[in-house]
Design an enzyme around this catalytic site. Structure first.
Site, PDB file in Angstrom:
ATOM      1  N   ASP A   9     -10.274   5.062  -9.264  1.00 29.22           N
ATOM      2  CA  ASP A   9     -11.157   4.105  -8.558  1.00 29.22           C
ATOM      3  C   ASP A   9     -12.194   4.895  -7.739  1.00 29.22           C
ATOM      4  OD1 ASP A   9      -9.328   3.193  -5.524  1.00 29.22           O
ATOM      5  OD2 ASP A   9      -9.229   5.038  -6.711  1.00 29.22           O
ATOM      6  N   ASP A  14     -11.431  10.589  -5.827  1.00 26.26           N
ATOM      7  CA  ASP A  14     -11.299  10.415  -7.272  1.00 26.26           C
ATOM      8  C   ASP A  14     -12.369  11.230  -8.004  1.00 26.26           C
ATOM      9  OD1 ASP A  14     -10.717   7.701  -5.813  1.00 26.26           O
ATOM     10  OD2 ASP A  14      -9.538   7.591  -7.662  1.00 26.26           O
ATOM     11  N   ASN A  38     -10.978   1.344  -4.294  1.00 29.25           N
ATOM     12  CA  ASN A  38     -11.863   1.798  -3.206  1.00 29.25           C
ATOM     13  C   ASN A  38     -13.100   0.911  -3.106  1.00 29.25           C
ATOM     14  OD1 ASN A  38     -10.436   4.034  -2.210  1.00 29.25           O
ATOM     15  ND2 ASN A  38     -11.067   5.249  -3.987  1.00 29.25           N
ATOM     16  N   THR A 122      -5.081   7.580 -10.143  1.00 26.42           N
ATOM     17  CA  THR A 122      -5.409   7.898  -8.750  1.00 26.42           C
ATOM     18  C   THR A 122      -5.962   6.692  -7.989  1.00 26.42           C
ATOM     19  OG1 THR A 122      -7.659   8.608  -9.322  1.00 26.42           O
ATOM     20  CG2 THR A 122      -5.922  10.303  -9.345  1.00 26.42           C
ATOM     21  N   PHE A 168      -2.599   3.119   0.510  1.00 28.74           N
ATOM     22  CA  PHE A 168      -3.626   2.215  -0.008  1.00 28.74           C
ATOM     23  C   PHE A 168      -3.421   1.819  -1.472  1.00 28.74           C
ATOM     24  CE2 PHE A 168      -7.728   0.222  -0.203  1.00 28.74           C
ATOM     25  CZ  PHE A 168      -8.202   0.484  -1.483  1.00 28.74           C
ATOM     26  N   ASN A 169      -3.193   2.757  -2.377  1.00 27.76           N
ATOM     27  CA  ASN A 169      -3.106   2.418  -3.801  1.00 27.76           C
ATOM     28  C   ASN A 169      -1.952   1.465  -4.091  1.00 27.76           C
ATOM     29  OD1 ASN A 169      -5.330   3.940  -4.549  1.00 27.76           O
ATOM     30  ND2 ASN A 169      -4.110   5.782  -4.930  1.00 27.76           N
ATOM     31  N   HIS A 238      -6.671  13.428  -1.600  1.00 29.16           N
ATOM     32  CA  HIS A 238      -5.415  12.926  -2.182  1.00 29.16           C
ATOM     33  C   HIS A 238      -5.396  13.049  -3.706  1.00 29.16           C
ATOM     34  CE1 HIS A 238      -5.124  10.779   1.727  1.00 29.16           C
ATOM     35  NE2 HIS A 238      -6.361  10.414   1.518  1.00 29.16           N
ATOM     36  N   ASP A 239      -6.425  12.538  -4.359  1.00 27.96           N
ATOM     37  CA  ASP A 239      -6.420  12.422  -5.833  1.00 27.96           C
ATOM     38  C   ASP A 239      -6.533  13.774  -6.515  1.00 27.96           C
ATOM     39  OD1 ASP A 239      -8.434   9.407  -5.600  1.00 27.96           O
ATOM     40  OD2 ASP A 239      -6.280   9.739  -5.361  1.00 27.96           O
TER      41      ASP A 239
END
Ligand code: RIB
Ligand code: CA
Length: 308
Positions: A9, A14, A38, A122, A168-169, A238-239
């Site tokens: 996203d 990402d 996102n 991700t 969040f995801n 993060h991703d």
């Protein structure tokens, strides 16, 4: 070379994860599917195309996936990624639009390459869950699934970033996550437990190291990261860690756990509860509990510095 589908996203981190994936000779990106998270799926699809075309990799196909979570309204995060989802860095719009059919692309690519395709997800797991339920052989035919998602309270950094319990995801589409965690797919989870550890964040010094590189990849990376660096003094990638976990599992430590995703109450929506499996009980996830931060950053820096 490992066949990989990236389900994302984009989103600043990402986009950085996409740059790392397409710069890594160990993996062959079969395509990118995008999901609402996102920002809207229209923008996440366009953003994947913007990144690929900017660095001359427009041949990699991008497909739109789901425009909303399975059962809930979409909650986006433009305050974190900018109104366009790419840090409002004025990256040119793509010449080629994404195609439709992301979920079918995942299922067909996996079915045509049984046991060979790694999915790296991700964003919210809507596309993956829909591929798993609409094409029910998919979880058994996937080589493995690596996700960025969850907060497992296995390290001091393992608390949520939407609520104290939820990342969040998973929060955005807990029903999809529940399907994925119960699908028996071989699953590796990169959660906030390691991705919010200061040892893996892009601080000002690391940002300057990236900005000092030549080439379109490094230029794009530094332009889109600026949005978060200016607001928070650092960038959480993060991703990128999910792609690194697929590329360099040896720099990560993991524990085998049984994870349950909570979906029923608003207070615990999207919480990922990880417990040690009982005797005879199967685990359903390998959860990353640590990573060698310097080696991770060196990998990212070296791949961003390479041409092509
Ligand atoms: O919680 C972090 C995750 O949410 C990352 O994937 C980021 O891109 C956002 O989607
Ligand atoms: Ca993401």
């Amino acid at each position: 070379m490992e066949k990989v589908i990236l389900d994302m996203d984009p989103g600043i981190d990402d986009a950085l994860a996409l740059l790392l994936a397409i710069s890594s000779p160990e993996i062959a990106v079969q395509g990118v599917t995008t999901v609402a998270g996102n920002t809207t799926v229209e923008k996440t699809g366009l953003n994947a195309r913007r990144v690929l075309e900017y660095v001359g990799r427009g041949e990699i196909p991008v497909y739109y996936g789901s425009s909303s979570p399975m059962t809930r309204p979409l909650t986006t995060a433009e305050h974190v990624h900018g109104l366009d989802g790419l840090g409002e860095a004025k990256i040119p719009m793509p010449r080629q639009l994404p195609s439709l059919g992301g979920i079918q692309f995942i299922a067909e690519t996996v079915a045509n390459n049984p046991g060979e395709v790694t999915l790296i997800a991700t964003g919210p797991l809507t596309n993956v869950a829909l591929a798993f339920i609409l094409y029910s052989r998919t979880p058994r035919l996937v080589k493995r699934l690596v996700i960025m998602g969850g907060a497992y309270h296995l390290t001091p950094y393992g608390r949520g970033n939407v609520t104290p319990l939820s990342e969040f995801n998973i929060y955005t589409d807990p029903e999809a996550a529940n399907i994925v965690f119960n699908s028996s797919v071989p699953l590796t989870c990169v959660g906030l437990d390691i991705s919010t550890n200061p040892s893996v964040k892009i601080n000002r010094k690391r940002y300057e190291a990236i900005r000092g590189l030549t080439g379109k990849k490094a230029e794009l990376a530094s332009r889109i990261m600026k949005y978060q660096l200016e607001r928070w003094g650092e960038v959480e990638v993060h991703d990128v860690l999910a792609v690194a976990a697929a590329l360099r599992p040896e720099i990560f430590q993991t524990v085998e756990m049984r994870v349950q995703v909570l979906t029923h109450s608003d207070a615990s929506r999207g919480a990922t509860v990880a417990v040690k499996p009982r005797e005879g009980e199967k685990n359903n996830a390998s959860i990353c509990t640590s990573v060698e931060g310097e080696k991770f950053f060196e990998l990212l820096l070296s791949r961003l510095s390479e041409p092509g």
